[in-house]
Write a protein that holds these residues in place. Sequence first.
Motif, PDB file in Angstrom:
ATOM      1  N   GLY A  11       0.809  -1.207   0.000  1.00  0.00           N
ATOM      2  CA  GLY A  11       0.000   0.000   0.000  1.00  0.00           C
ATOM      3  C   GLY A  11       0.840   1.253   0.000  1.00  0.00           C
ATOM      4  N   GLY A  12       2.088   1.144  -0.402  1.00  0.00           N
ATOM      5  CA  GLY A  12       3.017   2.263  -0.448  1.00  0.00           C
ATOM      6  C   GLY A  12       4.422   1.743  -0.269  1.00  0.00           C
ATOM      7  N   PRO A  13       5.388   2.632  -0.139  1.00  0.00           N
ATOM      8  CA  PRO A  13       6.768   2.195   0.091  1.00  0.00           C
ATOM      9  C   PRO A  13       6.857   1.384   1.393  1.00  0.00           C
ATOM     10  CG  PRO A  13       6.681   4.527  -0.445  1.00  0.00           C
ATOM     11  CD  PRO A  13       5.274   4.073  -0.264  1.00  0.00           C
ATOM     12  N   PRO A  14       7.516   0.216   1.363  1.00  0.00           N
ATOM     13  CA  PRO A  14       7.551  -0.658   2.541  1.00  0.00           C
ATOM     14  C   PRO A  14       8.059   0.024   3.812  1.00  0.00           C
ATOM     15  CG  PRO A  14       8.360  -1.844   0.636  1.00  0.00           C
ATOM     16  CD  PRO A  14       8.169  -0.408   0.212  1.00  0.00           C
ATOM     17  N   LEU A  15       9.089   0.855   3.717  1.00  0.00           N
ATOM     18  CA  LEU A  15       9.616   1.523   4.908  1.00  0.00           C
ATOM     19  C   LEU A  15       8.582   2.478   5.498  1.00  0.00           C
ATOM     20  CD1 LEU A  15      11.959   1.842   6.818  1.00  0.00           C
ATOM     21  CD2 LEU A  15      12.886   3.593   5.318  1.00  0.00           C
ATOM     22  N   SER A  16       7.898   3.211   4.640  1.00  0.00           N
ATOM     23  CA  SER A  16       6.858   4.129   5.091  1.00  0.00           C
ATOM     24  C   SER A  16       5.716   3.368   5.767  1.00  0.00           C
ATOM     25  CB  SER A  16       6.337   4.934   3.905  1.00  0.00           C
ATOM     26  OG  SER A  16       5.225   5.698   4.271  1.00  0.00           O
ATOM     27  N   VAL A  17       5.320   2.264   5.167  1.00  0.00           N
ATOM     28  CA  VAL A  17       4.250   1.447   5.746  1.00  0.00           C
ATOM     29  C   VAL A  17       4.692   0.883   7.088  1.00  0.00           C
ATOM     30  CG1 VAL A  17       2.875  -0.648   5.434  1.00  0.00           C
ATOM     31  CG2 VAL A  17       3.230   0.904   3.515  1.00  0.00           C
ATOM     32  N   ALA A  82      -6.640  -7.099   5.764  1.00  0.00           N
ATOM     33  CA  ALA A  82      -7.081  -6.058   4.837  1.00  0.00           C
ATOM     34  C   ALA A  82      -6.285  -6.111   3.539  1.00  0.00           C
ATOM     35  CB  ALA A  82      -6.948  -4.673   5.482  1.00  0.00           C
ATOM     36  N   ARG A  83      -4.987  -6.320   3.614  1.00  0.00           N
ATOM     37  CA  ARG A  83      -4.149  -6.388   2.412  1.00  0.00           C
ATOM     38  C   ARG A  83      -4.503  -7.619   1.592  1.00  0.00           C
ATOM     39  NH1 ARG A  83      -3.187  -2.002   0.806  1.00  0.00           N
ATOM     40  NH2 ARG A  83      -1.854  -2.984  -0.729  1.00  0.00           N
ATOM     41  N   LEU A  84      -4.741  -8.750   2.242  1.00  0.00           N
ATOM     42  CA  LEU A  84      -5.089  -9.971   1.522  1.00  0.00           C
ATOM     43  C   LEU A  84      -6.481  -9.877   0.906  1.00  0.00           C
ATOM     44  CD1 LEU A  84      -3.610 -12.694   3.869  1.00  0.00           C
ATOM     45  CD2 LEU A  84      -2.696 -11.908   1.681  1.00  0.00           C
ATOM     46  N   ALA A  85      -7.385  -9.209   1.603  1.00  0.00           N
ATOM     47  CA  ALA A  85      -8.753  -9.059   1.101  1.00  0.00           C
ATOM     48  C   ALA A  85      -8.788  -8.173  -0.138  1.00  0.00           C
ATOM     49  CB  ALA A  85      -9.657  -8.483   2.180  1.00  0.00           C
ATOM     50  N   ARG A  86      -7.908  -7.204  -0.200  1.00  0.00           N
ATOM     51  CA  ARG A  86      -7.853  -6.329  -1.372  1.00  0.00           C
ATOM     52  C   ARG A  86      -7.285  -7.043  -2.589  1.00  0.00           C
ATOM     53  NH1 ARG A  86      -5.674  -0.384  -0.243  1.00  0.00           N
ATOM     54  NH2 ARG A  86      -7.279   0.338  -1.654  1.00  0.00           N
ATOM     55  N   GLY A  87      -6.485  -8.073  -2.356  1.00  0.00           N
ATOM     56  CA  GLY A  87      -5.879  -8.785  -3.468  1.00  0.00           C
ATOM     57  C   GLY A  87      -4.930  -7.901  -4.223  1.00  0.00           C
ATOM     58  N   GLY A  88      -5.035  -7.881  -5.553  1.00  0.00           N
ATOM     59  CA  GLY A  88      -4.166  -7.070  -6.365  1.00  0.00           C
ATOM     60  C   GLY A  88      -4.733  -5.702  -6.693  1.00  0.00           C
ATOM     61  N   ARG A  89      -5.896  -5.381  -6.125  1.00  0.00           N
ATOM     62  CA  ARG A  89      -6.521  -4.083  -6.425  1.00  0.00           C
ATOM     63  C   ARG A  89      -5.757  -2.957  -5.766  1.00  0.00           C
ATOM     64  NH1 ARG A  89     -11.787  -6.845  -4.779  1.00  0.00           N
ATOM     65  NH2 ARG A  89     -10.955  -6.207  -2.779  1.00  0.00           N
ATOM     66  N   PRO A  90      -5.629  -1.824  -6.440  1.00  0.00           N
ATOM     67  CA  PRO A  90      -4.914  -0.663  -5.857  1.00  0.00           C
ATOM     68  C   PRO A  90      -5.726   0.014  -4.761  1.00  0.00           C
ATOM     69  CG  PRO A  90      -5.657  -0.168  -8.096  1.00  0.00           C
ATOM     70  CD  PRO A  90      -6.022  -1.592  -7.815  1.00  0.00           C
TER      71      PRO A  90
END
Length: 90
Positions: A11-17, A82-90
Motif C-alpha cells: 500500500g506504499g513504500p515498505p519503509l513508510s508502511v 485487509a491487504r489480503l482481502a484487497r488482493g491485487g486491487r490498488p
Amino acid sequence: MTNGTVNRFFGGPPLSVLVRLILLSILVGVILSAIGFDPFDIWRSVERLVRSIWNMGWDAVDWVWRYFLLGAVIVVPIWIVARLARGGRP
C-alpha cells in the motif's frame, strides 16, 4: 517481485508502511493498556528471551516495547487481512 508489486502489496513504500504500522501499534497499545490488556500474557516466551536486555535499565525502551507489542497484536493481523482481502486491487 518487482518494486511496483511490492509497493502495491504494502500500500506504499515498505519503509513508510512499516513506520506507520509501528506508530499505529504504539497508539493502539496505549489504548488497550488503558483498558487493562497486557501483551505479555501472549508473548511470555519472548519476554524470557530478552529479559536480560530490559534489566539493563532501558525503561524507556521497555515502555515503548510494551505498547508496541500490545498494539501490534491487534494492528498487524488486521492490516494483513485487509491487504489480503484487497488482493491485487490498488
